[in-house]
Enzyme design. Structure first.
Site, PDB file in Angstrom:
ATOM      1  N   ARG A   1       7.588  15.960   3.951  1.00 46.88           N
ATOM      2  CA  ARG A   1       6.795  15.258   3.297  1.00 46.88           C
ATOM      3  C   ARG A   1       5.274  15.609   3.370  1.00 46.88           C
ATOM      4  O   ARG A   1       4.597  15.692   2.553  1.00 46.88           O
ATOM      5  CB  ARG A   1       6.943  13.613   3.585  1.00 46.88           C
ATOM      6  CG  ARG A   1       8.099  13.060   3.021  1.00 46.88           C
ATOM      7  CD  ARG A   1       8.026  11.497   3.033  1.00 46.88           C
ATOM      8  NE  ARG A   1       8.003  11.096   4.701  1.00 46.88           N
ATOM      9  CZ  ARG A   1       9.056  10.768   5.274  1.00 46.88           C
ATOM     10  NH1 ARG A   1      10.096  10.668   4.557  1.00 46.88           N
ATOM     11  NH2 ARG A   1       9.179  10.381   6.703  1.00 46.88           N
TER      12      ARG A   1
ATOM     13  N   ASP B   1      11.641   0.035  -8.031  1.00 44.88           N
ATOM     14  CA  ASP B   1      10.497  -0.738  -7.220  1.00 44.88           C
ATOM     15  C   ASP B   1       9.798   0.587  -6.672  1.00 44.88           C
ATOM     16  O   ASP B   1      10.145   0.764  -5.465  1.00 44.88           O
ATOM     17  CB  ASP B   1      10.772  -1.800  -6.483  1.00 44.88           C
ATOM     18  CG  ASP B   1       9.696  -2.566  -5.827  1.00 44.88           C
ATOM     19  OD1 ASP B   1       8.758  -2.392  -6.274  1.00 44.88           O
ATOM     20  OD2 ASP B   1      10.154  -3.133  -4.631  1.00 44.88           O
TER      21      ASP B   1
ATOM     22  N   CYS C   1       3.892  -3.191  -6.545  1.00 43.52           N
ATOM     23  CA  CYS C   1       2.834  -4.041  -5.709  1.00 43.52           C
ATOM     24  C   CYS C   1       1.575  -3.491  -5.894  1.00 43.52           C
ATOM     25  O   CYS C   1       0.495  -4.008  -5.023  1.00 43.52           O
ATOM     26  CB  CYS C   1       3.479  -4.739  -4.487  1.00 43.52           C
ATOM     27  SG  CYS C   1       3.505  -3.270  -3.530  1.00 43.52           S
TER      28      CYS C   1
END
Length: 336
Positions: free
Chosen positions: A156, A209, A271
């Site tokens: 990552r 999500d 979100c």
């Protein structure tokens, strides 16, 4: 330099000027980040335990208020803690914001549906994937060896996810002994499928999500008072990171859609309250996928939310919904 966000109760939360400018650019009212006591905590009651409500209330010493617009959800004061309760530890109640529950509810999952959950969890790329070699996805497990987790973390940091997402199409993933996809055995799922076969055998429902800056999570933003506003700049305001996030969000949405069968439903949510991570991603995705269409969320007619900047999309926020901030869009796949 810090600005101030004030709310109806005149409480003040210091916010960096850069963050207030960021909110203004996205048409967001800084007052939603006021540390007030008006946004409740939400729990979901596991179906079948309705008769135990009084027992749960006695354990946490608090009255649960049923949420009229979302089944099995209850609200309680924000200062109540449930993690140490027996009901929580036994999995009879779950702590989850009502807006997040609404996103799942929008899928209208019914008995027999095969569902793929891509909640902020892209597949970890291995060395052979990054080198372009073919590899079979193993059965998913959350218990990965420490060395494997360390290698994934290093990948990552080196931008491996970006390379992986740009050069590899997703495969159908087998998620457990009694799961999979309609019409295929476990061995068949491991085979490479072209787009036509995926559209025929894919999942009935997909939830994406996506990973985001979490700026819609009020409690999350408030934590930066302790973590330091420099951390907020790195995680939320840094342009390079947000560009990478929107690229990841688009890839997650595209991958989830590829694994959706014709006539199925996919819900995309974040979100975040920013346009770039929500309407921006949706518009770009629709421009690239002629078989994709937005669906009206029928149950949302009774939800305390407002429309997004694109018709049929929804936005939750503390001032409108008494929940955390959340964006929701629902897609279907047409046969072309």
């Amino acid at each position: 330099m810090e600005g101030q966000a004030s709310g109806p109760d005149d409480k003040i939360l210091p916010l960096p000027d850069e963050f207030i400018e960021f909110l203004n650019e996205n048409g967001l009212d800084p007052s939603i980040y006021v540390a007030n006591d008006s946004t409740p905590r939400y729990i979901r009651l596991k179906p079948g335990f309705e008769a135990h409500i009084e027992e749960f209330e006695s354990e946490i010493n608090c009255k649960l208020e049923r949420l009229s617009w979302l089944p099995n959800f209850y609200c309680l004061p924000p200062d109540i803690r449930i993690a140490s309760s027996k009901a929580y530890q036994e999995g009879k109640i779950y702590g989850i914001d009502a807006a997040s529950g609404a996103a799942v509810s929008a899928l209208d999952i019914t008995s027999g549906d095969h569902v793929l959950d891509l909640c902020a969890a892209p597949v970890e790329p291995t060395e052979s994937m990054l080198e372009g070699k073919s590899e079979i996805y193993k059965e998913w497990t959350s218990r990965r060896p420490w060395k494997e987790r360390k290698k994934a973390s290093k990948a990552r940091e080196n931008g491996a996810y970006k390379l992986f997402s740009q050069t590899h199409d997703p495969e159908l993933i087998y998620y457990g002994r009694d799961s999979g996809v309609v019409g295929l055995s476990k061995n068949k799922v491991y085979e490479h499928l072209n787009d036509y076969k995926v559209s025929k055998y894919g999942y009935d429902k997909v939830l994406v999500d996506a990973e985001c800056t979490h700026d819609g999570s009020i409690r999350h933003i408030q934590k930066f008072e302790q973590w330091g506003w420099e951390t907020l700049h790195r995680r939320v305001l840094d342009a390079e990171r947000t560009d990478e996030l929107t690229a990841l969000q688009l890839q997650l949405l595209s991958n989830g859609f590829r694994l959706l069968k014709v006539g199925g439903s996919l819900v995309y949510s974040t979100c975040s309250l920013t346009v770039s991570q929500n309407e921006g991603v949706v518009e770009k995705f629709l421009s690239q996928n002629k078989s994709a269409g937005l669906l009206e969320i029928d149950s949302a007619r009774t939800w305390p939310c407002k429309s997004g900047q694109i018709p049929k999309t929804l936005r939750f926020d503390p001032n409108t919904s008494c929940t955390s901030g959340l964006f929701v869009a629902k897609f279907t796949k047409w046969e072309i």
